[in-house]
Design a protein around this motif. Structure first.
Motif, PDB file in Angstrom:
ATOM      1  N   UNK A   1       0.859  -1.271  -0.207  1.00 44.15           N
ATOM      2  CA  UNK A   1      -0.050  -0.007   0.173  1.00 44.15           C
ATOM      3  C   UNK A   1       1.072   1.353  -0.049  1.00 44.15           C
ATOM      4  N   UNK A   2       1.840   1.342   0.820  1.00 44.29           N
ATOM      5  CA  UNK A   2       2.717   2.525   0.909  1.00 44.29           C
ATOM      6  C   UNK A   2       3.423   2.547  -0.315  1.00 44.29           C
ATOM      7  N   UNK A   3       3.711   1.594  -1.197  1.00 45.45           N
ATOM      8  CA  UNK A   3       4.331   1.806  -2.507  1.00 45.45           C
ATOM      9  C   UNK A   3       3.321   2.016  -3.441  1.00 45.45           C
ATOM     10  N   UNK A   4       2.118   2.212  -3.231  1.00 44.98           N
ATOM     11  CA  UNK A   4       0.802   2.485  -4.047  1.00 44.98           C
ATOM     12  C   UNK A   4       0.337   1.540  -4.964  1.00 44.98           C
ATOM     13  N   UNK A   5       0.384   0.298  -4.418  1.00 48.84           N
ATOM     14  CA  UNK A   5      -0.183  -0.808  -5.132  1.00 48.84           C
ATOM     15  C   UNK A   5      -1.468  -1.157  -4.393  1.00 48.84           C
ATOM     16  N   UNK A   6      -2.601  -1.323  -5.024  1.00 54.39           N
ATOM     17  CA  UNK A   6      -3.981  -1.858  -4.804  1.00 54.39           C
ATOM     18  C   UNK A   6      -3.921  -3.075  -3.887  1.00 54.39           C
ATOM     19  N   UNK A   7      -4.084  -2.714  -2.757  1.00 53.14           N
ATOM     20  CA  UNK A   7      -4.168  -4.033  -1.816  1.00 53.14           C
ATOM     21  C   UNK A   7      -4.836  -3.972  -0.699  1.00 53.14           C
ATOM     22  N   UNK A   8      -5.819  -5.157  -0.580  1.00 51.54           N
ATOM     23  CA  UNK A   8      -6.889  -5.392   0.517  1.00 51.54           C
ATOM     24  C   UNK A   8      -6.263  -6.144   1.450  1.00 51.54           C
ATOM     25  N   UNK A   9      -6.809  -5.635   2.797  1.00 51.10           N
ATOM     26  CA  UNK A   9      -6.407  -6.813   3.917  1.00 51.10           C
ATOM     27  C   UNK A   9      -7.512  -6.403   4.921  1.00 51.10           C
ATOM     28  N   UNK A  10      -8.201  -7.512   4.946  1.00 52.60           N
ATOM     29  CA  UNK A  10      -9.043  -7.789   6.072  1.00 52.60           C
ATOM     30  C   UNK A  10      -8.781  -8.832   7.091  1.00 52.60           C
ATOM     31  N   UNK A  11      -8.195  -8.719   8.081  1.00 54.01           N
ATOM     32  CA  UNK A  11      -7.648  -9.695   8.861  1.00 54.01           C
ATOM     33  C   UNK A  11      -8.938 -10.837   9.657  1.00 54.01           C
ATOM     34  N   UNK A  12      -9.915  -9.867   9.738  1.00 59.42           N
ATOM     35  CA  UNK A  12     -11.089 -10.528  10.253  1.00 59.42           C
ATOM     36  C   UNK A  12     -11.714 -11.537   9.594  1.00 59.42           C
ATOM     37  N   UNK A  13     -11.686 -11.631   8.183  1.00 56.83           N
ATOM     38  CA  UNK A  13     -12.432 -12.164   7.282  1.00 56.83           C
ATOM     39  C   UNK A  13     -11.755 -13.620   7.107  1.00 56.83           C
ATOM     40  N   UNK A  14     -12.633 -14.622   7.047  1.00 54.87           N
ATOM     41  CA  UNK A  14     -12.444 -16.158   7.165  1.00 54.87           C
ATOM     42  C   UNK A  14     -11.974 -16.428   5.695  1.00 54.87           C
ATOM     43  N   UNK A  15     -11.080 -17.444   5.853  1.00 52.55           N
ATOM     44  CA  UNK A  15     -10.358 -17.769   4.750  1.00 52.55           C
ATOM     45  C   UNK A  15     -11.449 -17.918   3.468  1.00 52.55           C
ATOM     46  N   UNK A  16     -12.672 -18.743   3.525  1.00 47.74           N
ATOM     47  CA  UNK A  16     -13.499 -19.051   2.289  1.00 47.74           C
ATOM     48  C   UNK A  16     -13.886 -17.663   1.732  1.00 47.74           C
ATOM     49  N   UNK A  17     -14.192 -16.752   2.535  1.00 45.75           N
ATOM     50  CA  UNK A  17     -14.724 -15.423   2.170  1.00 45.75           C
ATOM     51  C   UNK A  17     -13.580 -14.749   1.402  1.00 45.75           C
ATOM     52  N   UNK A  18     -12.514 -14.621   2.121  1.00 46.18           N
ATOM     53  CA  UNK A  18     -11.497 -13.961   1.755  1.00 46.18           C
ATOM     54  C   UNK A  18     -10.752 -14.482   0.144  1.00 46.18           C
ATOM     55  N   UNK A  19     -10.899 -15.746  -0.075  1.00 50.03           N
ATOM     56  CA  UNK A  19     -10.941 -16.294  -1.620  1.00 50.03           C
ATOM     57  C   UNK A  19     -12.058 -15.780  -2.115  1.00 50.03           C
ATOM     58  N   UNK A  20     -13.062 -15.857  -1.874  1.00 46.38           N
ATOM     59  CA  UNK A  20     -14.516 -15.548  -2.723  1.00 46.38           C
ATOM     60  C   UNK A  20     -14.402 -14.255  -3.132  1.00 46.38           C
ATOM     61  N   UNK A  21     -14.096 -13.041  -2.093  1.00 45.68           N
ATOM     62  CA  UNK A  21     -13.753 -12.016  -2.415  1.00 45.68           C
ATOM     63  C   UNK A  21     -12.782 -11.501  -3.568  1.00 45.68           C
ATOM     64  N   UNK A  22     -11.514 -12.258  -3.359  1.00 52.29           N
ATOM     65  CA  UNK A  22     -10.422 -11.922  -4.082  1.00 52.29           C
ATOM     66  C   UNK A  22     -10.658 -12.560  -5.547  1.00 52.29           C
ATOM     67  N   UNK A  23     -11.541 -13.602  -5.825  1.00 43.82           N
ATOM     68  CA  UNK A  23     -11.946 -14.134  -6.781  1.00 43.82           C
ATOM     69  C   UNK A  23     -12.950 -13.269  -7.839  1.00 43.82           C
ATOM     70  N   UNK A  24     -13.926 -12.684  -6.850  1.00 42.15           N
ATOM     71  CA  UNK A  24     -15.044 -11.734  -7.399  1.00 42.15           C
ATOM     72  C   UNK A  24     -14.270 -10.566  -8.015  1.00 42.15           C
ATOM     73  N   UNK A  25     -13.300  -9.908  -7.135  1.00 43.68           N
ATOM     74  CA  UNK A  25     -12.714  -8.571  -7.639  1.00 43.68           C
ATOM     75  C   UNK A  25     -11.707  -8.638  -8.532  1.00 43.68           C
ATOM     76  N   UNK A  26     -11.214  -9.950  -8.692  1.00 43.06           N
ATOM     77  CA  UNK A  26      -9.954 -10.189  -9.681  1.00 43.06           C
ATOM     78  C   UNK A  26      -8.535  -9.997  -9.237  1.00 43.06           C
ATOM     79  N   UNK A  27      -8.663 -10.071  -7.986  1.00 40.32           N
ATOM     80  CA  UNK A  27      -7.442  -9.803  -7.105  1.00 40.32           C
ATOM     81  C   UNK A  27      -6.521 -11.367  -7.024  1.00 40.32           C
ATOM     82  N   UNK A  28      -5.127 -10.796  -7.138  1.00 39.22           N
ATOM     83  CA  UNK A  28      -4.159 -11.994  -6.782  1.00 39.22           C
ATOM     84  C   UNK A  28      -3.795 -12.179  -5.364  1.00 39.22           C
ATOM     85  N   UNK A  29      -4.361 -13.228  -4.804  1.00 38.01           N
ATOM     86  CA  UNK A  29      -4.398 -13.728  -3.349  1.00 38.01           C
ATOM     87  C   UNK A  29      -2.984 -13.954  -3.013  1.00 38.01           C
TER      88      UNK A  29
END
Length: 98
Positions: free
Chosen positions: A21-49
């Motif tokens: 983030x400091x270096x300006x790259x779009x990075x999502x971090x939600x430490x409270x998100x359970x793994x299945x939800x983290x993967x589903x959100x990354x997939x839905x948003x086209x993010x590299x996990x």
């Protein structure tokens, strides 16, 4: 050299996520998100996990992922930049060797 994709980082990589983030790259971090939800959100948003969790990779099989193998955040950052062939940010004057 390539442009950085949008990232999603699991809770184990909070320090790496902050660096990205400091270096300006779009990075999502939600430490409270359970793994299945983290993967589903990354997939839905086209993010590299970004994860160190091999079980997550094996069981949940995210669409796009990178297993981070280093413990130190700076080495993790170097791994991301190197593996994805990203142009090192100008903010970093030099990157240590892996």
């Amino acid at each position: 050299m390539h442009d950085a994709p949008p990232f999603s980082a699991d809770a184990m990589l909070a320090r790496l996520a902050r660096w990205l983030r400091v270096l300006g790259w779009d990075t999502r971090l939600d430490p409270q998100l359970p793994d299945p939800d983290l993967v589903a959100l990354a997939n839905a948003e086209g993010r590299l996990l970004l994860t160190r969790d091999r079980l997550l990779l094996r069981e949940l099989q995210p669409a796009r992922s990178l297993e981070i193998v280093h413990d130190a955040p700076l080495q993790q950052l170097v791994q991301v930049v190197t593996v994805l062939q990203l142009a090192p940010p100008r903010e970093l004057h030099s990157l240590p060797q892996l």
